[in-house]
Each structure stands twice: as structure tokens, then as C-alpha cells.
Design a protein around this motif. Structure first.
Motif, PDB file in Angstrom:
ATOM      1  N   ASP A  54       5.729 -14.110 -34.706  1.00  0.00           N
ATOM      2  CA  ASP A  54       5.083 -15.174 -33.943  1.00  0.00           C
ATOM      3  C   ASP A  54       3.714 -15.541 -34.496  1.00  0.00           C
ATOM      4  O   ASP A  54       3.269 -16.669 -34.346  1.00  0.00           O
ATOM      5  N   ASP A  55       3.041 -14.550 -35.085  1.00  0.00           N
ATOM      6  CA  ASP A  55       1.719 -14.881 -35.617  1.00  0.00           C
ATOM      7  C   ASP A  55       1.291 -13.835 -36.637  1.00  0.00           C
ATOM      8  O   ASP A  55       1.814 -12.728 -36.655  1.00  0.00           O
ATOM      9  N   VAL A  56       0.316 -14.217 -37.454  1.00  0.00           N
ATOM     10  CA  VAL A  56      -0.234 -13.284 -38.435  1.00  0.00           C
ATOM     11  C   VAL A  56      -1.713 -13.098 -38.126  1.00  0.00           C
ATOM     12  O   VAL A  56      -2.436 -14.066 -37.905  1.00  0.00           O
ATOM     13  N   LEU A  57      -2.124 -11.850 -38.056  1.00  0.00           N
ATOM     14  CA  LEU A  57      -3.532 -11.532 -37.818  1.00  0.00           C
ATOM     15  C   LEU A  57      -4.161 -11.232 -39.177  1.00  0.00           C
ATOM     16  O   LEU A  57      -3.769 -10.276 -39.846  1.00  0.00           O
ATOM     17  N   MET A  58      -5.094 -12.081 -39.582  1.00  0.00           N
ATOM     18  CA  MET A  58      -5.712 -11.915 -40.898  1.00  0.00           C
ATOM     19  C   MET A  58      -6.910 -10.978 -40.778  1.00  0.00           C
ATOM     20  O   MET A  58      -7.809 -11.207 -39.968  1.00  0.00           O
ATOM     21  N   VAL A  59      -6.925  -9.943 -41.596  1.00  0.00           N
ATOM     22  CA  VAL A  59      -7.992  -8.951 -41.562  1.00  0.00           C
ATOM     23  C   VAL A  59      -8.519  -8.744 -42.976  1.00  0.00           C
ATOM     24  O   VAL A  59      -7.756  -8.801 -43.942  1.00  0.00           O
ATOM     25  N   GLY A  60      -9.821  -8.490 -43.101  1.00  0.00           N
ATOM     26  CA  GLY A  60     -10.407  -8.215 -44.415  1.00  0.00           C
ATOM     27  C   GLY A  60     -11.009  -9.474 -45.013  1.00  0.00           C
ATOM     28  O   GLY A  60     -10.454 -10.569 -44.899  1.00  0.00           O
ATOM     29  N   GLY A  61     -12.149  -9.306 -45.648  1.00  0.00           N
ATOM     30  CA  GLY A  61     -12.895 -10.435 -46.195  1.00  0.00           C
ATOM     31  C   GLY A  61     -12.099 -11.264 -47.193  1.00  0.00           C
ATOM     32  O   GLY A  61     -12.277 -12.490 -47.285  1.00  0.00           O
TER      33      GLY A  61
ATOM     34  N   THR B 118      -9.138 -12.213 -47.113  1.00  0.00           N
ATOM     35  CA  THR B 118      -8.212 -13.194 -46.530  1.00  0.00           C
ATOM     36  C   THR B 118      -8.902 -14.536 -46.309  1.00  0.00           C
ATOM     37  O   THR B 118      -8.285 -15.484 -45.853  1.00  0.00           O
ATOM     38  N   ARG B 119     -10.198 -14.610 -46.633  1.00  0.00           N
ATOM     39  CA  ARG B 119     -10.890 -15.893 -46.534  1.00  0.00           C
ATOM     40  C   ARG B 119     -10.522 -16.803 -47.701  1.00  0.00           C
ATOM     41  O   ARG B 119     -10.798 -17.998 -47.660  1.00  0.00           O
ATOM     42  N   MET B 120      -9.927 -16.236 -48.744  1.00  0.00           N
ATOM     43  CA  MET B 120      -9.593 -17.056 -49.911  1.00  0.00           C
ATOM     44  C   MET B 120      -8.465 -18.023 -49.576  1.00  0.00           C
ATOM     45  O   MET B 120      -7.441 -17.620 -49.023  1.00  0.00           O
ATOM     46  N   PRO B 121      -8.632 -19.319 -49.924  1.00  0.00           N
ATOM     47  CA  PRO B 121      -7.584 -20.302 -49.637  1.00  0.00           C
ATOM     48  C   PRO B 121      -6.231 -19.904 -50.233  1.00  0.00           C
ATOM     49  O   PRO B 121      -5.199 -20.110 -49.607  1.00  0.00           O
ATOM     50  N   ILE B 122      -6.256 -19.288 -51.406  1.00  0.00           N
ATOM     51  CA  ILE B 122      -4.999 -18.921 -52.055  1.00  0.00           C
ATOM     52  C   ILE B 122      -4.228 -17.908 -51.192  1.00  0.00           C
ATOM     53  O   ILE B 122      -3.000 -17.932 -51.119  1.00  0.00           O
ATOM     54  N   ILE B 123      -4.958 -17.057 -50.495  1.00  0.00           N
ATOM     55  CA  ILE B 123      -4.320 -16.061 -49.629  1.00  0.00           C
ATOM     56  C   ILE B 123      -3.806 -16.721 -48.355  1.00  0.00           C
ATOM     57  O   ILE B 123      -2.689 -16.468 -47.905  1.00  0.00           O
ATOM     58  N   ARG B 124      -4.624 -17.601 -47.791  1.00  0.00           N
ATOM     59  CA  ARG B 124      -4.208 -18.284 -46.557  1.00  0.00           C
ATOM     60  C   ARG B 124      -2.946 -19.102 -46.818  1.00  0.00           C
ATOM     61  O   ARG B 124      -2.036 -19.147 -46.003  1.00  0.00           O
ATOM     62  N   ARG B 125      -2.918 -19.748 -48.005  1.00  0.00           N
ATOM     63  CA  ARG B 125      -1.746 -20.559 -48.339  1.00  0.00           C
ATOM     64  C   ARG B 125      -0.512 -19.677 -48.525  1.00  0.00           C
ATOM     65  O   ARG B 125       0.576 -20.003 -48.076  1.00  0.00           O
TER      66      ARG B 125
ATOM     67  N   VAL C 168       0.128 -16.858 -47.096  1.00  0.00           N
ATOM     68  CA  VAL C 168       0.612 -16.422 -45.786  1.00  0.00           C
ATOM     69  C   VAL C 168       1.230 -17.594 -45.021  1.00  0.00           C
ATOM     70  O   VAL C 168       2.292 -17.453 -44.405  1.00  0.00           O
ATOM     71  N   ALA C 169       0.581 -18.763 -45.094  1.00  0.00           N
ATOM     72  CA  ALA C 169       1.101 -19.932 -44.379  1.00  0.00           C
ATOM     73  C   ALA C 169       2.495 -20.290 -44.899  1.00  0.00           C
ATOM     74  O   ALA C 169       3.380 -20.663 -44.121  1.00  0.00           O
ATOM     75  N   ASP C 170       2.709 -20.155 -46.199  1.00  0.00           N
ATOM     76  CA  ASP C 170       4.027 -20.450 -46.771  1.00  0.00           C
ATOM     77  C   ASP C 170       5.093 -19.513 -46.216  1.00  0.00           C
ATOM     78  O   ASP C 170       6.211 -19.914 -45.943  1.00  0.00           O
ATOM     79  N   LEU C 171       4.724 -18.247 -46.067  1.00  0.00           N
ATOM     80  CA  LEU C 171       5.689 -17.270 -45.563  1.00  0.00           C
ATOM     81  C   LEU C 171       5.961 -17.484 -44.075  1.00  0.00           C
ATOM     82  O   LEU C 171       7.091 -17.430 -43.624  1.00  0.00           O
ATOM     83  N   LEU C 172       4.893 -17.755 -43.332  1.00  0.00           N
ATOM     84  CA  LEU C 172       5.002 -17.874 -41.875  1.00  0.00           C
ATOM     85  C   LEU C 172       5.535 -19.241 -41.448  1.00  0.00           C
ATOM     86  O   LEU C 172       6.122 -19.387 -40.383  1.00  0.00           O
ATOM     87  N   GLY C 173       5.312 -20.237 -42.308  1.00  0.00           N
ATOM     88  CA  GLY C 173       5.754 -21.583 -41.968  1.00  0.00           C
ATOM     89  C   GLY C 173       4.691 -22.372 -41.228  1.00  0.00           C
ATOM     90  O   GLY C 173       4.909 -23.518 -40.836  1.00  0.00           O
ATOM     91  N   ARG C 174       3.540 -21.779 -40.997  1.00  0.00           N
ATOM     92  CA  ARG C 174       2.396 -22.484 -40.393  1.00  0.00           C
ATOM     93  C   ARG C 174       1.135 -21.648 -40.643  1.00  0.00           C
ATOM     94  O   ARG C 174       1.236 -20.508 -41.098  1.00  0.00           O
ATOM     95  N   ALA C 175      -0.015 -22.231 -40.316  1.00  0.00           N
ATOM     96  CA  ALA C 175      -1.264 -21.522 -40.603  1.00  0.00           C
ATOM     97  C   ALA C 175      -1.382 -20.272 -39.741  1.00  0.00           C
ATOM     98  O   ALA C 175      -1.017 -20.294 -38.566  1.00  0.00           O
ATOM     99  N   PRO C 176      -1.862 -19.161 -40.311  1.00  0.00           N
ATOM    100  CA  PRO C 176      -2.071 -17.955 -39.501  1.00  0.00           C
ATOM    101  C   PRO C 176      -3.215 -18.150 -38.520  1.00  0.00           C
ATOM    102  O   PRO C 176      -4.023 -19.060 -38.688  1.00  0.00           O
ATOM    103  N   GLN C 177      -3.267 -17.291 -37.506  1.00  0.00           N
ATOM    104  CA  GLN C 177      -4.304 -17.449 -36.484  1.00  0.00           C
ATOM    105  C   GLN C 177      -5.689 -17.098 -37.037  1.00  0.00           C
ATOM    106  O   GLN C 177      -5.817 -16.328 -37.978  1.00  0.00           O
ATOM    107  N   ALA C 178      -6.685 -17.698 -36.475  1.00  0.00           N
ATOM    108  CA  ALA C 178      -8.034 -17.495 -37.004  1.00  0.00           C
ATOM    109  C   ALA C 178      -9.023 -17.217 -35.880  1.00  0.00           C
ATOM    110  O   ALA C 178     -10.182 -17.544 -35.978  1.00  0.00           O
ATOM    111  N   LYS C 179      -8.529 -16.589 -34.794  1.00  0.00           N
ATOM    112  CA  LYS C 179      -9.402 -16.371 -33.638  1.00  0.00           C
ATOM    113  C   LYS C 179     -10.401 -15.242 -33.869  1.00  0.00           C
ATOM    114  O   LYS C 179     -11.527 -15.301 -33.426  1.00  0.00           O
TER     115      LYS C 179
END
Ligand code: ADP
Ligand code: MG
Length: 586
Positions: free
Chosen positions: A309-316, A318-325, A327-338
Motif C-alpha cells: 500500500d505504501d513505501v516508507l522512505m528512510v535514510g538521507g 532516498t532524497r535522490m530523485p533517481i532513488i525516488r523514481r 521506487v515509484a516505478d516499482l510501486l506504481g506511484r510516488a512513495p509517501q513523504a510524510k
């Protein structure tokens, strides 16, 4: 009147460490001497013999790399010595210095020293690495109440913030040097860790190194040799690479300035241009390596991406766009950023402290964790008529919910065999040679008789991720028992006392002066940027500052400090006063 013992939650990171307390029903981060909450896990030993930890040490790394040491968490559990300023340290000792610095911060903040701690480790940390972490805590004078997996702590922080609904969550933790993936099920107040996987040598620093290796290649140097041949140039260029890596979060093209051999970046310095697309090409191999642990964790949880249902991004990192992309590709949408990826583990460590203390604020939160790797013993197999040893018999399978206790029965090989050595391993490979040996248990006094006498081997894995092994001889009722202390850093009481004394001998640079020391390092770094008169003027300013820094004239010192700060501002290099973690010189 005695004060109640104080337990703190500590995220002892490869790059940054944080300390949190649980107060007034919620976790709170403890500020360090510079007012920030991220303390760089960097240790320096000054010429005076005093120890510097954190931001000041990180800045000294640029001007005096031989006196500083970073990333030592990567060497935990390996028993190797690290040379620093002519002294030898183990990774556990260096980590204990970081912990001591956090202890000082708690003292300054709360007016009393913590007595014990919950310390987080990457889920994939093996037995040796966990033991070294405990040792580091003890060397810092802390009783280690619990060693908690970092993603589990992140999950606790998440669970503490959201306690409704059912969902499957994947924690994706990419720090400076380690990568961890954990899949969990959240159901109201219950967090159940389903699986964990990771790699202990993959993190944000590897992305920095890719840029560094590329830049060194551009100027005709080879990454593998450059560090030894040109330490100052490499230290400075790595700083440039780190800055470039972070800038890719905002821009598509970055410029790296090439330092000279002394690490200086003067006005005429050569510059290199790196585009985001090229950077991502350099990192393709690293991205591929992220894929495997993710797949393993999902398989372990018996879930597909469509059930996450969601991905919790941890660790500095994960701020890299290449990493966010990725994860987003795998999940099918942007991971949570709360939640802030830098802070979430430390918050979770403090929640764990509250859970241990039965604090009402977390009263209903329940959490279960898993053993992230398989544990077993060496056995001999009969293959055709041949007996071949070196095979692995798993006893606790990975992703089993902990605490857990499992038993397997093995048999003596020969008639009248009176002893058996049970060799204990951790790992996934079919042959023990490819796994990590944790220790041995000697079973003796087996009664004479034919081959095939039973020995029951029981493994118990506790909430700290520590293993206990027991062997039982049904024939005699004898029990043999070991808590694995043969690990690289297993110290008996006397050795522990001596080690503690050794570490206590090291004097810390006065905490109140840390920021002053940092200003000195910063100004020295700035000298390198300047030429001609400006350089001479700043050097003169620093000379005066340094001479009063070590004098007892505090009033005169305050004036000189103000003067140096003004001088730096005038030169266009303002001193960053409250670094939130790693402040750049940009
Ligand atoms: P650790 O848990 O290993 O101490 P952190 O979670 O503090 O690590 O993350 C440190 C890593 O994150 C470093 O490699 C650092 O370069 C990277 N990092 C921090 N901020 C950023 C950013 N804005 N962009 C890219 N990488 C970042
Ligand atoms: Mg971390």
C-alpha cells in the motif's frame, strides 16, 4: 533523592547519528553542541590528543584527513584495527566515541547523563556486528537495553503516527553505507514485520564514489590509488562530489571544481561538468543492486508489489530523485513523504524506549519482528557412499518471527564417538564455507555406543537479534550451552574493564568549545579558496583567533571570534551557524 534511570534512543548511523528521548508522551530529538540534531559519525584526534566528534571532525576531514575517520560502521564486527592519528582503534571504539558525544549532548540538554540506551542497527547486521554495537554502547558507559533493527524503528515511528486501518508497508532504508528493506503489516495498533532483507555494503556513499571515480578519471587519476597518492585532493574532491550528488535533487547539471594536490580550489581551478543523465548512467549498477534485496523481502513476505500500500522512505540517500523514481516505478506511484527520512529511525528508537518502559502514551502499540537471516549448523552428508562435510543445516529460517526457539536433531557419525563440535553459522548458502561462522559449541562425554547417537541442537533468537545455542544429549540428559561470545569482539569481564579504562583515558575536546573548533576548521578550509592578499588577511585573522582559542582570555576570545566571523562574511564565505547535519560550504 535519586533520579530515575534515563534511557535514550540512539540511531548510530554510518554517516549521521541521532539521539532521542521520550518525553511528555512523544519522542524528542536531543540537540548537539551546534544546535543541530544530526551528528556526523566522524571522529578526529587532535594533535593535543583530544577527541573531536561530529561536525567539527567532519570539517577537519577536509584539511587534515589523516586525523579523522568516518564510515567506520562499515567495519563493525570485523575486528580489524583502524589507524587514526598514530593510534589504533576498532570500529566499536570509534562508535563508542560517537555515543559518548551524544551522551554529552544529553547531559547538556537534560542536566543528567543517560544510564542506558536502545540502539538501532541495520536489520541485516549479523551477530558480530550486533555484538560490536552493544560493546560500543558499553564502552560509552551505557547499558544497552535493546538493539533494534533500523527499519523496525522506522516502522514504530510510523505506527506511532498512524494507528488506523490495515495496510502492507515496505520500508526502504538507504543510508550512507547500508541498504535495508523491510515489509510489514500494519493493523490498527499492531505492527507485524513480515520480512527483512538488505545489503550491508551499499549506500549513498557509493553514489558519491561513482561521481568521485568519474571526476578522478577525468583528471587522469585512478580511484583505487588516488586516495593514497593524493589524500588532500581526494578529500576535497569527495566533498565536491557529495555536493554535486545533492544538487541533482534540484538541478540537471552540476559543476565540480578540481582541487590541486594540496586540496586547494583557487580561482583558476579547473572545473568539470556533470549532467544528471550521465550521473544516472554511472549509477546504473548500484540501482541494479538495490533490486535484489527488495525482491527478496517481498518474496519473504509472500507479497507482490500490487499488495504493497505504501513505501516508507528512510535514510538521507532516498532524497535522490533517481532513488525516488526507482521506487515509484516499482510501486506504481510516488512513495509517501510524510516522515523525515533522516529522523524517523531515531524517533522510532525513542518509541521503543517508551514501549520497554510500558509508557502509557504507546500503551496499545504492539510490534513483532523477524530474524532477518537463516541460522544453522554444519553437518556431514552421505552422498552415495561418500561422507562429505561442510553442508549447512538451517535451524532458524530467515523471516521467522522472533523471539523464537527451534530444534533439530543430529547424530554422531562414528561408533564410540565421545565428542562433537557443533559449528554455528549464519547465512543462506548450501555450504557453510559461504556463510558466516558465529562460533562453536563443544559437546563432550557422549556415552560409548554405536554411531547415530542423538544430539538435539536448539537455537534461540531473542528480540535483540542475539543467538543462544544449546545442545542436549537425550542419552544422558546432559546440556551444553553457549551464548555466542566468540565473536570478534567478545570480551570477558577483565578485558572489558581494561577496554573501558582505555577509552576513558581519551579526553574529549571541551563541548562548549566545539563550535569554536569548527569555526577554526571552517576558516582553514576557506583559506584554500583564496589567493593573494585576501588569503594573507584571512590567515592573519585565523592566527589571532587560534592563539586566543587556546588561551584563558574568554572575553578577548569572544571579540576575536566575532571578528573572524565578520571577516568570513565579508569574504563571501559566511560560517554556517546551525548546521542541520552536513552543512556545505556552498
Ligand atoms: P546513515 O543512516 O548511514 O547514517 P543517513 O540516513 O544519514 O545515513 O544518510 C546519509 C546519506 O544520505 C549520505 O550518503 C548522504 O550523502 C545522503 N544524503 C543526505 N542528504 C542528501 C540529499 N539531499 N541528496 C542526496 N543524498 C543525500
Ligand atoms: Mg540510518
Amino acid at each position: 533523592m535519586t533520579l530515575a534511570p534515563l534511557t535514550v534512543g540512539i540511531d548510530l548511523g554510518t554517516t549521521n547519528s541521532l539521539c532521542a528521548v521520550f518525553e511528555d508522551g512523544k519522542p524528542r530529538l536531543v540537540p548537539n553542541a551546534h544546535g543541530g540534531v544530526l551528528t556526523p559519525s566522524v571522529v578526529a584526534v587532535l594533535k593535543s590528543g583530544e577527541v573531536l566528534v561530529g561536525e567539527a571532525a567532519r570539517e577537519l576531514r577536509l584539511t587534515d584527513p589523516g586525523r579523522t575517520c568516518a564510515m567506520f560502521k562499515r567495519w563493525m564486527g570485523q575486528g580489524r584495527k583502524i589507524e587514526l592519528a598514530g593510534k589504533e582503534f576498532t570500529a566499536a571504539q570509534l562508535s563508542s566515541l560517537v555515543l559518548r558525544s551524544l551522551v554529552e549532548d544529553v547531559k547538556a540538554d537534560l542536566g543528567r547523563a543517560p544510564t542506558s540506551a536502545v540502539i538501532t542497527v541495520p536489520a541485516y547486521f549479523n551477530e558480530h556486528q550486533r555484538r560490536d554495537t552493544r560493546l560500543a554502547g558499553e564502552l560509552a558507559g551505557l547499558r544497552v537495553e535493546r538493539v533494534v533493527n533500523e527499519p523496525t524503528a522506522a516502522a514504530l515511528s510510523h505506527g506511532y503516527h498512524n494507528s488506523s486501518g490495515i495496510s502492507n508497508l515496505l520500508v526502504f532504508d538507504l543510508g550512507g553505507g547500508t541498504f535495508d528493506v523491510t515489509v510489514m503489516e500494519v493493523f490498527e495498533d499492531t505492527l507485524e514485520i513480515l520480512s527483512s532483507a538488505g545489503e550491508s555494503h551499499l549506500g549513498g556513499e557509493d553514489f558519491t564514489d561513482k561521481i568521485l571515480a568519474w571526476a578522478l578519471g577525468e583528471i587522469g587519476l585512478i580511484f583505487e590509488h588516488a586516495e593514497v597518492q593524493q589524500p588532500l585532493l581526494v578529500a576535497r574532491l569527495r566533498d565536491e562530489a557529495e555536493r554535486a550528488k545533492r544538487l541533482f535533487g534540484e538541478q540537471d547539471q552540476v559543476t565540480l571544481r578540481v582541487p590541486d594536490e594540496a586540496g586547494n580550489v583557487g580561482h583558476g581551478a579547473r572545473s568539470l561538468e556533470l549532467g544528471a543523465a550521465h550521473f544516472e548512467e554511472l549509477c546504473e549498477g548500484l540501482i541494479e543492486r538495490l533490486r535484489k534485496p527488495v525482491e527478496r523481502a517481498l518474496r519473504g513476505a509472500r507479497l507482490g508489489w500490487d499488495q504493497i500500500d505504501d513505501v516508507l522512505m528512510v535514510g538521507g540517500a532516498t532524497r535522490m530523485p533517481i532513488i525516488r523514481r526507482f521506487v515509484a516505478d516499482l510501486l506504481g506511484r510516488a512513495p509517501q513523504a510524510k516522515l523525515d527520512p533522516d529522523l524517523v529511525v531515531a524517533y522510532g528508537a525513542a518509541v521503543q524506549v517508551a514501549l520497554i518502559a510500558d509508557n502509557k502514551a504507546v500503551g496499545d502499540l504492539v510490534m513483532t519482528d523477524v530474524c532477518p537471516f537463516t541460522l544453522g549448523i554444519e553437518v556431514t552428508k552421505e552422498l552415495g557412499r561418500r561422507e562429505v562435510d561442510g553442508y549447512y543445516l538451517p535451524i532458524i529460517h530467515r523471516n521467522t518471527t522472533v523471539p523464537v526457539s527451534c530444534e533439530e536433531v543430529v547424530y554422531t557419525l562414528r561408533p564410540n564417538q565421545t565428542t562433537v563440535t557443533v559449528a554455528i553459522y549464519q547465512g543462506e548458502a548450501r555450504r557453510v564455507g559461504d556463510n558466516i561462522k558465529l562460533g562453536e559449541l563443544h559437546v563432550t562425554d557422549i556415552p560409548h555406543g554405536p554411531a547415530g547417537q542423538e544430539i538435539a541442537v536448539r537455537f534461540t533468537y531473542d528480540l535483540n537479534g542475539l543467538v543462544e545455542v544449546e545442545a542436549y544429549l537425550p542419552a544422558t540428559g546432559a546440556k551444553f550451552h553457549t551464548v555466542l561470545t566468540q565473536g570478534v569482539s567478545g570480551l570477558d569481564k577483565r578485558a572489558m574493564k581494561a577496554a573501558l579504562k582505555d577509552m576513558q583515558k581519551l579526553k574529549f575536546y571541551p563541548r562548549d568549545d566545539l563550535d569554536n573548533q569548527r569555526l577554526l576548521s571552517f576558516a582553514e578550509g576557506t583559506v584554500k579558496e583564496l589567493e593573494g592578499e585576501m588569503r594573507a588577511a584571512l590567515e592573519a585573522g585565523i592566527d589571532v583567533y587560534e592563539s586566543v582559542l587556546y588561551s584563558s582570555d574568554r572575553e578577548g576570545f569572544a571579540m576575536m571570534r566575532a571578528q573572524l566571523l565578520q571577516q568570513l562574511r565579508d569574504l563571501g564565505f559566511p560560517f554556517p551557524t546551525t548546521p542541520e547535519g552536513e552543512s556545505g560550504r556552498d
